[in-house]
Scaffold this active site. Structure first.
Site, short mmCIF file in Angstrom:
data_model
loop_
_atom_site.label_atom_id
_atom_site.label_comp_id
_atom_site.label_asym_id
_atom_site.label_seq_id
_atom_site.Cartn_x
_atom_site.Cartn_y
_atom_site.Cartn_z
CG HIS A 111 4.95 -10.74 0.30
ND1 HIS A 111 5.06 -9.66 -0.55
CD2 HIS A 111 5.64 -10.39 1.42
CE1 HIS A 111 5.76 -8.71 0.02
NE2 HIS A 111 6.13 -9.12 1.21
CE LYS A 113 2.31 -7.50 2.77
NZ LYS A 113 3.41 -7.82 1.86
CG ASP A 118 -20.49 -8.72 4.50
OD1 ASP A 118 -20.23 -9.81 5.03
OD2 ASP A 118 -20.97 -7.74 5.11
CG HIS A 291 6.53 -2.25 3.35
ND1 HIS A 291 5.29 -2.83 3.20
CD2 HIS A 291 7.39 -3.28 3.63
CE1 HIS A 291 5.38 -4.13 3.36
NE2 HIS A 291 6.64 -4.44 3.63
CE LYS A 293 5.48 -4.55 -0.52
NZ LYS A 293 6.86 -4.33 -0.23
CG ASP A 298 2.52 6.71 -20.81
OD1 ASP A 298 3.64 7.23 -20.59
OD2 ASP A 298 2.33 5.90 -21.73
#
Length: 387
Positions: A111, A113, A118, A291, A293, A298
């Site tokens: 899952h 991404k 380089d 979508h 996450k 603080d």
């Protein structure tokens, strides 16, 4: 967590900012590209990034592409042959052989991404390789984030990408596809931001991302803001949020307001009453599909990544998050979240659970029970917290 100082970290909002930045770095690559994604769709965006990878391979760059077999079910037929012919090393992680065959390991997905170019530039976040606007959904783009990084932390990201790639090549017997080790690490300072790179896997890092969240929430002094697409936390996480409000911390959740996946949506609703009774603020994002996450605590601690707060991400899937301890970055992300809540979300009233009709109430508890059962079956006995 191992924190690295001296990083430059740029926040990227939605595919509108992410895809041009990713394409530019792919076109600038000189020796090596690692790209991991859950979804690599055969749409205009997928074609755009695929062409960039082909261009890189044809000029001699070692291109390593790993996509998930469930999230990218059409990839092997529609894109992989063309990429392989052009010299891109393209692999499918856990190919989905049948939609109807139930396997215990089915939810152990890639899952992440993640992109590393380089060994100098990295990307991490929640954005898949797919058109930003769902042709069958709202006319506005998915609400999501990624970060672009330069500096010492990119070395940690490259090590993580090479590790998963090595396991994949061994699994699928691509003996000539091992990632080259000739590229030297580039731990040169590029900015002033302190950050750590975290992964969740099924070996030594099963709980790293969840523990990072919990440590930050349990030490929060003023505010916790979490935006998460699929938010179905376990017992300890739920208690941490309620304990934070009990000691005077403002806790704000920005959650999915549209029904994308029926089961997860209604299972999450089953937990609203506990949070609302504890004083947690809940806002439902309705402008498009949420979508993201991400979290800000603080106004100093922030995380951006691929991990949802649900049993699949926390117990089963391979995930990657960046944690940033920097007031400027945290303030930028917090301001962006606050603007989204003000313009595109609806607050949930404290009386929500009391006013829920019988049908919805029944659906929520059935959905929650089904999710618990599936978690117990799929997680090899590690589902005790999700009840």
């Amino acid at each position: 967590m191992t924190f690295r100082d001296g990083n430059r970290i740029d926040l990227l909002c939605n595919g509108e900012q992410y895809f041009p930045a990713l394409e530019r770095e792919i076109d600038s690559a000189e020796s090596e590209i690692h790209l991991e994604t859950y979804i690599f769709e055969t749409d205009a965006t997928g074609e755009r990034i695929a062409q960039a990878l082909v261009r890189a391979a044809r000029r001699g760059v070692a291109v390593h592409l790993l996509v998930d077999g469930f999230g990218s079910r059409s990839f092997a037929q529609k894109l992989q042959p063309r990429l392989l012919e052009a010299g891109v090393q393209a692999l499918v992680f856990r190919p989905e052989l049948s939609m109807f065959k139930l396997r215990r390991t089915r939810l152990r997905r890639l899952h992440r991404k993640l992109a590393v170019i380089d060994g100098k530039v990295g990307f991490c976040g929640g954005i898949n390789i797919i058109d930003d606007i769902d042709s069958a959904g709202p006319i506005h783009p998915r609400f999501d984030y990624a970060v672009r990084l330069q500096g010492p932390l990119v070395t940690d990201m490259r090590i993580a990408a090479r590790t998963v790639w090595r396991h994949a090549t061994w699994t699928y017997m691509r003996w000539g596809w091992h990632a080259s080790s000739g590229l030297r690490a580039n731990p040169v300072r590029a900015g002033d931001r302190r950050a750590a790179f975290l992964v969740r896997d099924n070996f030594r890092h099963r709980h790293d991302i969840e523990r990072a969240y919990l440590a930050a929430i349990e030490s929060a002094k003023s505010e916790v803001v979490i935006a998460n697409a699929y938010f179905l936390p376990g017992k300890r996480f739920r208690r941490a949020l309620c304990a934070a409000t009990a000691r005077g911390v403002r806790v704000v959740l920005l959650l999915q307001g549209r029904v994308e996946y029926f089961l997860v949506h209604y299972a999450t609703l089953a937990l609203y009453h506990q949070w609302l009774d504890a004083g947690v603020e809940i806002h439902e994002y309705r402008r498009s599909l949420l979508h993201a996450k991400v979290a800000v605590i603080d106004a100093r601690w922030a995380t951006v990544g691929s991990s949802n707060i649900d049993p699949v991400s926390l117990l089963l899937a391979q995930e990657a998050n960046v944690v940033v301890v920097n007031e400027d970055f945290a303030r930028e992300l917090r301001d962006n979240l606050q603007a989204a809540m003000a313009s595109s979300a609806s607050p949930v009233a404290r009386e929500y659970a009391l006013n829920m009709n019988l049908t919805t109430r029944l659906l929520t508890w059935i959905a929650y029970g089904v999710v618990r059962a599936l978690t117990s079956i799929s997680s090899y006995g590690r589902a005790g917290d999700f009840r």
